[in-house]
Enzyme design. Structure first.
Site, PDB file in Angstrom:
ATOM      1  N   SER A 124       6.216   8.915  -1.014  1.00  0.00           N
ATOM      2  CA  SER A 124       6.979   7.802  -1.575  1.00  0.00           C
ATOM      3  C   SER A 124       6.404   7.395  -2.927  1.00  0.00           C
ATOM      4  O   SER A 124       5.186   7.483  -3.150  1.00  0.00           O
ATOM      5  CB  SER A 124       6.864   6.617  -0.602  1.00  0.00           C
ATOM      6  OG  SER A 124       7.341   5.440  -1.189  1.00  0.00           O
ATOM      7  N   TYR A 148       1.303   0.574   4.502  1.00  0.00           N
ATOM      8  CA  TYR A 148       2.302   1.655   4.510  1.00  0.00           C
ATOM      9  C   TYR A 148       1.998   2.662   3.395  1.00  0.00           C
ATOM     10  O   TYR A 148       1.959   3.876   3.618  1.00  0.00           O
ATOM     11  CB  TYR A 148       3.708   1.071   4.335  1.00  0.00           C
ATOM     12  CG  TYR A 148       4.751   2.116   4.022  1.00  0.00           C
ATOM     13  CD1 TYR A 148       5.157   3.037   4.979  1.00  0.00           C
ATOM     14  CD2 TYR A 148       5.322   2.213   2.740  1.00  0.00           C
ATOM     15  CE1 TYR A 148       6.104   4.022   4.688  1.00  0.00           C
ATOM     16  CE2 TYR A 148       6.265   3.181   2.444  1.00  0.00           C
ATOM     17  CZ  TYR A 148       6.657   4.082   3.415  1.00  0.00           C
ATOM     18  OH  TYR A 148       7.590   5.062   3.113  1.00  0.00           O
ATOM     19  N   LYS A 152       0.670   6.883   3.305  1.00  0.00           N
ATOM     20  CA  LYS A 152       1.229   8.006   2.535  1.00  0.00           C
ATOM     21  C   LYS A 152       0.135   8.687   1.705  1.00  0.00           C
ATOM     22  O   LYS A 152       0.087   9.906   1.604  1.00  0.00           O
ATOM     23  CB  LYS A 152       2.373   7.520   1.632  1.00  0.00           C
ATOM     24  CG  LYS A 152       3.589   6.992   2.376  1.00  0.00           C
ATOM     25  CD  LYS A 152       4.288   8.069   3.197  1.00  0.00           C
ATOM     26  CE  LYS A 152       5.500   7.560   3.944  1.00  0.00           C
ATOM     27  NZ  LYS A 152       6.073   8.539   4.885  1.00  0.00           N
TER      28      LYS A 152
HETATM   29  P1  NAD Z   1      14.185   5.943   9.253  1.00  0.00           P
HETATM   30  O1  NAD Z   1      13.423   4.908   9.976  1.00  0.00           O
HETATM   31  O2  NAD Z   1      15.654   5.793   9.101  1.00  0.00           O
HETATM   32  O3  NAD Z   1      13.906   7.373   9.917  1.00  0.00           O
HETATM   33  C1  NAD Z   1      12.677   7.684  10.524  1.00  0.00           C
HETATM   34  C2  NAD Z   1      12.996   8.301  11.864  1.00  0.00           C
HETATM   35  O4  NAD Z   1      11.762   8.662  12.497  1.00  0.00           O
HETATM   36  C3  NAD Z   1      13.713   7.340  12.817  1.00  0.00           C
HETATM   37  O5  NAD Z   1      14.844   8.002  13.373  1.00  0.00           O
HETATM   38  C4  NAD Z   1      12.675   7.001  13.887  1.00  0.00           C
HETATM   39  O6  NAD Z   1      13.287   6.786  15.150  1.00  0.00           O
HETATM   40  C5  NAD Z   1      11.819   8.256  13.840  1.00  0.00           C
HETATM   41  N1  NAD Z   1      10.421   8.059  14.266  1.00  0.00           N
HETATM   42  C6  NAD Z   1       9.545   7.114  13.867  1.00  0.00           C
HETATM   43  N2  NAD Z   1       8.359   7.292  14.478  1.00  0.00           N
HETATM   44  C7  NAD Z   1       8.488   8.387  15.272  1.00  0.00           C
HETATM   45  C8  NAD Z   1       7.619   9.073  16.152  1.00  0.00           C
HETATM   46  N3  NAD Z   1       6.371   8.676  16.363  1.00  0.00           N
HETATM   47  N4  NAD Z   1       8.076  10.172  16.785  1.00  0.00           N
HETATM   48  C9  NAD Z   1       9.352  10.590  16.594  1.00  0.00           C
HETATM   49  N5  NAD Z   1      10.223   9.990  15.795  1.00  0.00           N
HETATM   50  C10 NAD Z   1       9.786   8.883  15.132  1.00  0.00           C
HETATM   51  O7  NAD Z   1      13.498   6.117   7.825  1.00  0.00           O
HETATM   52  P2  NAD Z   1      14.001   6.920   6.546  1.00  0.00           P
HETATM   53  O8  NAD Z   1      14.427   5.947   5.526  1.00  0.00           O
HETATM   54  O9  NAD Z   1      14.923   8.004   6.934  1.00  0.00           O
HETATM   55  O10 NAD Z   1      12.621   7.523   6.049  1.00  0.00           O
HETATM   56  C11 NAD Z   1      12.224   8.832   6.388  1.00  0.00           C
HETATM   57  C12 NAD Z   1      10.885   9.127   5.758  1.00  0.00           C
HETATM   58  O11 NAD Z   1      10.966   8.957   4.354  1.00  0.00           O
HETATM   59  C13 NAD Z   1       9.747   8.215   6.234  1.00  0.00           C
HETATM   60  O12 NAD Z   1       8.578   8.990   6.326  1.00  0.00           O
HETATM   61  C14 NAD Z   1       9.619   7.212   5.118  1.00  0.00           C
HETATM   62  O13 NAD Z   1       8.319   6.680   5.039  1.00  0.00           O
HETATM   63  C15 NAD Z   1       9.934   8.063   3.920  1.00  0.00           C
HETATM   64  N6  NAD Z   1      10.446   7.315   2.757  1.00  0.00           N
HETATM   65  C16 NAD Z   1      11.542   6.517   2.911  1.00  0.00           C
HETATM   66  C17 NAD Z   1      12.015   5.795   1.824  1.00  0.00           C
HETATM   67  C18 NAD Z   1      13.194   4.868   1.951  1.00  0.00           C
HETATM   68  O14 NAD Z   1      13.361   4.001   1.116  1.00  0.00           O
HETATM   69  N7  NAD Z   1      14.034   5.017   2.963  1.00  0.00           N
HETATM   70  C19 NAD Z   1      11.381   5.912   0.572  1.00  0.00           C
HETATM   71  C20 NAD Z   1      10.274   6.744   0.464  1.00  0.00           C
HETATM   72  C21 NAD Z   1       9.811   7.450   1.567  1.00  0.00           C
HETATM   73  C1  WQD Z   2      14.697  -3.146  -4.851  1.00  0.00           C
HETATM   74  C2  WQD Z   2      14.859  -4.340  -5.769  1.00  0.00           C
HETATM   75  C3  WQD Z   2      13.760  -6.335  -4.978  1.00  0.00           C
HETATM   76  C4  WQD Z   2      16.267  -7.023  -1.488  1.00  0.00           C
HETATM   77  C5  WQD Z   2      11.014  -0.147  -1.163  1.00  0.00           C
HETATM   78  C6  WQD Z   2       9.626   0.177  -0.705  1.00  0.00           C
HETATM   79  C7  WQD Z   2       9.220   1.518  -1.202  1.00  0.00           C
HETATM   80  C8  WQD Z   2      10.229   2.588  -0.824  1.00  0.00           C
HETATM   81  C9  WQD Z   2      11.604   2.193  -1.244  1.00  0.00           C
HETATM   82  C10 WQD Z   2       9.542   3.607   1.241  1.00  0.00           C
HETATM   83  C11 WQD Z   2      13.567  -5.155  -5.918  1.00  0.00           C
HETATM   84  C12 WQD Z   2      15.264  -6.521  -5.045  1.00  0.00           C
HETATM   85  C13 WQD Z   2      15.727  -6.474  -2.634  1.00  0.00           C
HETATM   86  C14 WQD Z   2      16.931  -8.282  -1.580  1.00  0.00           C
HETATM   87  C15 WQD Z   2      16.497  -8.315  -3.931  1.00  0.00           C
HETATM   88  N1  WQD Z   2      10.274   2.796   0.582  1.00  0.00           N
HETATM   89  N2  WQD Z   2      15.835  -7.119  -3.838  1.00  0.00           N
HETATM   90  N3  WQD Z   2      17.031  -8.864  -2.796  1.00  0.00           N
HETATM   91  O1  WQD Z   2      10.894  -2.677  -2.964  1.00  0.00           O
HETATM   92  O2  WQD Z   2      11.734  -1.108  -4.765  1.00  0.00           O
HETATM   93  O3  WQD Z   2      11.045  -0.214  -2.576  1.00  0.00           O
HETATM   94  O4  WQD Z   2      11.913   0.884  -0.729  1.00  0.00           O
HETATM   95  O5  WQD Z   2       8.692   4.363   0.859  1.00  0.00           O
HETATM   96  O6  WQD Z   2       8.001   1.803  -0.649  1.00  0.00           O
HETATM   97  O7  WQD Z   2       8.761  -0.813  -1.205  1.00  0.00           O
HETATM   98  O8  WQD Z   2      13.128  -1.481  -2.730  1.00  0.00           O
HETATM   99  O9  WQD Z   2      15.394  -2.082  -2.067  1.00  0.00           O
HETATM  100  O10 WQD Z   2      13.467  -3.502  -1.238  1.00  0.00           O
HETATM  101  O11 WQD Z   2      14.104  -3.587  -3.632  1.00  0.00           O
HETATM  102  O12 WQD Z   2      16.599  -8.896  -5.013  1.00  0.00           O
HETATM  103  O13 WQD Z   2      17.426  -8.830  -0.569  1.00  0.00           O
HETATM  104  O14 WQD Z   2      15.809  -5.237  -5.176  1.00  0.00           O
HETATM  105  O15 WQD Z   2      13.095  -7.489  -5.372  1.00  0.00           O
HETATM  106  O16 WQD Z   2      13.559  -5.629  -7.228  1.00  0.00           O
HETATM  107  P1  WQD Z   2      11.626  -1.478  -3.333  1.00  0.00           P
HETATM  108  P2  WQD Z   2      14.054  -2.675  -2.326  1.00  0.00           P
END
Ligand code: NAD
Ligand code: WQD
Length: 354
Positions: A124, A148, A152
């Site tokens: 991430s 978190y 990573k």
């Molecule tokens: P999500 O929660 O929608 O998907 C994660 C899935 O993993 C879920 O279906 C959950 O049930 C499953 N899970 C969690 N723990 C588990 C375990 N111990 N065993 C088996 N299954 C398990 O999340 P997402 O948004 O699809 O994110 C997927 C990956 O991408 C994560 O590693 C997250 O950290 C990373 N990521 C997400 C974002 C984002 O903004 N969505 C950004 C950067 C990185």
């Molecule tokens: C985006 C912008 C908020 C909600 C997060 C995680 C990051 C990654 C991606 C996993 C910011 C603003 C948000 C609201 C708002 N995930 N906002 N009102 O914080 O950039 O990133 O998701 O790895 O680790 O931190 O994403 O969508 O929460 O926010 O004004 O109700 O929207 O302040 O400026 P962020 P976000």
């Protein structure tokens, strides 16, 4: 070609499963459904005509993993399973370290035992913390500011140590920026269990009337309109990035680290405006105080992914909003009420709730 997708019922994993099927892979999805539901498997089937193999299980369970690796000849692993809420990780850090770091170790150990060495990891942009320079390049210092984010970073380091010790592994560390949007069918998308923490799902819930109004966190940042800037990337572009990474790993051993972003940025107000335009819905909002921990502006330098993977994001903010809206309008309550939600699938002009 069998691909193990951990967390494949989740938001990003399900979109990757669709893209992987289209590219000729057979997905074996391992998910404990802690943040998703099994309906997703049906939807993937409906989109692709292929039903992924589904195993309900925890990636921390070594016995389950042994069963998976001994039952199927797995060629590669996409590892999405993790907890992902930054705020929650501050409250329950042990749960985050246990699930994210512990789960990854169990998967890697099983892979090693069965001689599977191609691994794609969901990292991430949060590993960078407050960046010194934007756009952010991959060699920029990592500065995690939450448990978190530290999970990573720790996993990234484990993967670096592993490829150092055993150079025949093929590992990608993909640093996602802000994934948003949904599959263009409207059949799968982001389905937060509780009130959304993230911007796009919150806006989408305001648009269908599940939330009253959006709070915009901070209007006094040093940006073009006072709100934060982020690099929103369409989840289908992100999914295609995973396939590009797999192609790259096919021809290259060792460790690959790339940003998956668009290389551009949008402000919170710009996202609201684009969503209103795409949906035809009014999005009431008010500007409130800053959210603790928010960084004012960051976006990716996306050039390395283009150079190494031949991949770049193709879908713009309008498409991200249109596809989010199609998903949310068709599934106002997410996957939880599939029958009613399906009735609304084609009625994008309807504003009804189930
Ligand atoms: P999500 O929660 O929608 O998907 C994660 C899935 O993993 C879920 O279906 C959950 O049930 C499953 N899970 C969690 N723990 C588990 C375990 N111990 N065993 C088996 N299954 C398990 O999340 P997402 O948004 O699809 O994110 C997927 C990956 O991408 C994560 O590693 C997250 O950290 C990373 N990521 C997400 C974002 C984002 O903004 N969505 C950004 C950067 C990185
Ligand atoms: C985006 C912008 C908020 C909600 C997060 C995680 C990051 C990654 C991606 C996993 C910011 C603003 C948000 C609201 C708002 N995930 N906002 N009102 O914080 O950039 O990133 O998701 O790895 O680790 O931190 O994403 O969508 O929460 O926010 O004004 O109700 O929207 O302040 O400026 P962020 P976000």
């Amino acid at each position: 070609m069998n691909i193990l997708i951990t967390g494949g019922c989740g938001y990003i994993g399900s979109h990757c499963a669709v893209v992987a099927i289209k590219a000729g892979w057979h997905p074996i999805i391992l998910d404990d459904l802690s943040n998703s539901g099994e309906f997703v498997i049906e939807r993937i089937h409906e989109i692709t005509g292929v039903r992924p193999t589904f195993i309900r299980g925890d990636v921390r369970d070594a016995t389950t993993l042994k069963e998976v690796f001994s039952s199927w000849e797995i060629d590669a692993v996409l590892h999405f399973a993790a907890h992902k809420a930054v705020g929650e990780s501050v409250e329950v850090p042990l749960s985050y370290y246990h699930n994210n770091v512990g789960g990854t170790l169990t998967v890697l150990e099983a892979m090693k035992e069965y001689g599977v060495k191609t691994f794609v990891f969901s990292s991430s942009a949060t590993v960078y913390g407050e960046p010194k320079e934007v756009p952010i390049q991959e060699h920029s210092p990592r500065n995690p500011t939450s448990p978190y984010a530290r999970t990573k970073v720790i996993i990234e380091d484990i993967l670096a140590d592993l490829t150092e010790a055993e150079p025949d592994w093929r590992i990608a560390r993909l640093r996602y920026f802000n994934p948003v949007g949904a599959h263009e069918s409207g059949l799968i998308g982001e389905d937060p269990r509780d009130t959304p923490n993230n911007l796009m799902p919150y806006i989408a819930q305001v648009a269908v009337g599940q939330q009253e109004r959006l709070s915009v966190f901070g209007g006094d940042y040093p940006t073009r309109d006072g709100t934060c800037l982020r690099d929103y990337i369409h989840v289908m572009d992100l999914a295609e990035g995973h396939l590009a990474a797999l192609d790259h790993l096919r021809g290259n051993e060792g460790l690959l680290t790339v940003n998956l972003g668009t290389g551009t940025n949008s402000s919170v107000l710009e996202v609201i405006g684009a969503f209103q335009k795409a949906s035809g819905q009014d999005i009431p909002y008010e500007i409130v105080g800053r959210r603790p921990g928010d960084v004012s502006a960051y976006w990716a330098d996306a050039s390395l992914a283009k150079q190494l993977l031949g991949w770049r994001a193709k879908r713009n903010l309008a498409a991200m909003c249109a596809d989010t809206w199609r998903w949310q309008a068709a599934n106002p309550s997410g996957f939880r009420k599939p029958t009613e939600a399906r009735q609304h699938r084609l009625g994008l002009d309807s504003h009804s709730q189930t």
